[in-house]
Design an enzyme around this catalytic site. Structure first.
Site, short mmCIF file in Angstrom:
data_model
loop_
_atom_site.label_atom_id
_atom_site.label_comp_id
_atom_site.label_asym_id
_atom_site.label_seq_id
_atom_site.Cartn_x
_atom_site.Cartn_y
_atom_site.Cartn_z
N LYS A 1 -10.05 0.00 11.09
CA LYS A 1 -10.27 -1.20 10.27
C LYS A 1 -10.62 -2.40 11.14
CE LYS A 1 -6.92 0.11 6.66
NZ LYS A 1 -7.73 0.62 5.56
N CYS B 1 -4.79 2.30 -3.67
CA CYS B 1 -3.56 2.87 -3.09
C CYS B 1 -2.39 1.90 -3.19
CB CYS B 1 -3.77 3.29 -1.64
SG CYS B 1 -5.05 4.50 -1.45
N ASP C 1 3.46 -4.23 8.14
CA ASP C 1 2.25 -3.44 7.97
C ASP C 1 1.08 -4.40 8.18
OD1 ASP C 1 -0.04 -2.24 7.05
OD2 ASP C 1 0.83 -1.49 5.19
N GLN D 1 -4.17 -4.95 7.42
CA GLN D 1 -5.20 -5.89 6.98
C GLN D 1 -5.12 -7.23 7.71
OE1 GLN D 1 -7.59 -4.87 5.22
NE2 GLN D 1 -6.80 -3.09 4.11
N HIS E 1 0.88 -1.18 0.00
CA HIS E 1 0.00 0.00 0.00
C HIS E 1 0.92 1.22 0.00
CE1 HIS E 1 -2.71 3.01 1.79
NE2 HIS E 1 -3.72 2.24 1.43
#
Ligand code: 7TS
Length: 403
Positions: free
Chosen positions: A223, A361, A197, A200, A120
């Protein structure tokens, strides 16, 4: 009586009372259960005050709730200490923090940072900016046809100048769950630090920083049923101790003189100014809510939904699905032959489905896939098989309306 996870949608006011609408844009942000909204109202109604500085009961209660929230986050991701949890405004903010202070401290001209082609922009652009300032060279692990990382190429990327590797735990386009633990072990063998990261992954599966052994982990509260404007940067204590501060201001200092300052202890060194107190409290409420279902249950339910979604898309011959990784989460990006993804996604909205269209993104990945724009469905545990089936039925007849 124990409730089934299939009933979870009833905890979310946005799904009750509004006109029927099927929300499948959970990779962008998730909906908020009533008890998270209640936690915000309760905080502002009963003890709103600034943290640390107030010598009054509301200030003390506010500080207690904020620090309890930090402990809740630490326990949720298996951090050894609450000092390793820095509250930020989101995953993007977390990565900018890490990139800025890491590069300032460790990057000399010619040093190397390894990223992947599926990042991303939040886990690419901060390294471009900070790497540029420090003179770092960026290298990339390629994405293979099936959507998995090419670890054979990774073997050729390491050099004695490699200082850090940053990768996404789960791709927000392909759904690929990367073998983070294995890659972290490879990096550590070479003395290379790793940032994960987890924007998600943390919302959707059990993530334990002790087990992963990552040096940094970044994610967003919004999220995972938490408020917008909340996020976390986890960092190993010894590493955070060794890094310079990020932003200057109140609370990040121990003493200030006109010509220099001394820094506060962890985690305050990295939290300049009044934090998003209500947001952190709301994030902790969201974590308790997720834990009330159990992350294993959440992951299990999403696997069921994802299987149906992928099989359904594969059965529709006009559609192309991007990403065939063996380990994958509940994200499916696809195109329809002869239809622009924006038209398709707008049509889906008119039929009562919220999906996302675009490059998500991840511009370099979209270019590599030769699909600058895709339509993306992303599930959360409150979605149901009926909703997936309904989407698939609508996709099956979409051509008749869109073209
Ligand atoms: N990293 C990944 C893997 C992401 O998917 C996102 C957001 C971010 C970082 C940044 O998170 P933020 O909360 O700071 O914005 N992903 C998406 C998406 O897929 N659609 O909208 C935002």
């Amino acid at each position: 009586m124990k409730r089934s996870i299939l009933q979870s949608a009833s905890d979310f006011p946005i799904f009750n009372g509004n006109e029927p609408y099927i929300y499948l844009d959970n990779a962008a942000t998730t909906q908020k259960p009533q008890l998270v909204l209640d936690s915000l109202i309760d905080y502002y109604s009963h003890c709103n005050a600034n943290v640390y500085r107030a010598i009054h009961r509301w200030g003390e209660e506010s500080t207690r709730r904020y620090e309890d929230a930090r402990q809740t986050v630490a326990s949720f991701i298996g951090a050894a200490s609450r000092d390793e949890i820095i509250f930020t405004s989101g995953c993007t903010d977390s990565i900018n923090l890490a990139a800025t202070v890491f590069c300032r401290r460790f990057i000399k001209p010619g040093d190397e940072i390894i990223l992947t082609e599926m990042e991303h922009h939040s886990n690419l652009v901060p390294w471009q900016i900070q790497g540029d300032i420090g003179g770092a060279v960026l290298k990339f692990i390629p994405v293979k046809e099936d959507g998995e990382l090419d670890l054979e190429v990774l073997e050729t990327l390491w050099t004695p100048r490699t200082k850090l590797l940053a990768l996404t735990h789960m791709s927000n386009v392909l759904g690929t769950v990367n073998p983070a633990k294995k890659i972290i072990a490879m990096a550590h063998e070479r003395g290379v630090k790793v940032l994960v990261d987890a924007a998600q992954s943390v919302p959707h599966m059990k993530v334990d920083v002790g087990e992963l052994d990552c040096d940094f982990l970044a994610f967003s509260g919004h999220k995972m049923c938490g408020p917008t404007g909340t996020g976390v940067l986890y960092g190993k204590k010894e590493l955070l101790e060794d890094l310079p501060p990020y932003r200057g201001g109140g609370e990040m200092i121990r003493s200030v003189y006109l010509d220099h300052s001394e820094w506060n202890s962890l985690p305050y060194k990295f939290e300049a100014g009044t934090p998003h107190i209500a947001g952190a409290i709301g994030l902790a409420a969201a974590i308790r809510y997720l834990e009330s279902w159990g992350m294993e249950k959440i992951e299990e339910q999403e696997k069921v939904l994802t299987k149906r979604l992928i099989e359904g898309l594969d059965s529709l011959k006009e559609y192309t699905l991007f990403g065939r990784a063996r380990e994958r989460g509940g994200i499916a990006a696809f195109t329809r032959k002869g239809t622009h993804s924006h038209d398709l996604t707008q049509y889906l909205d008119s039929q009562g489905f919220a999906l996302r269209a675009g490059h998500h993104c991840a511009h370099p990945l979209a270019r590599k896939l030769n699909a600058l724009s895709t339509t993306r469905a992303s599930v959360y545990f409150y979605n149901t098989l009926e909703e997936i089936d309904s989407l698939l039925e609508t996709l099956a007849i979409a051509g008749d309306f869109v073209l």
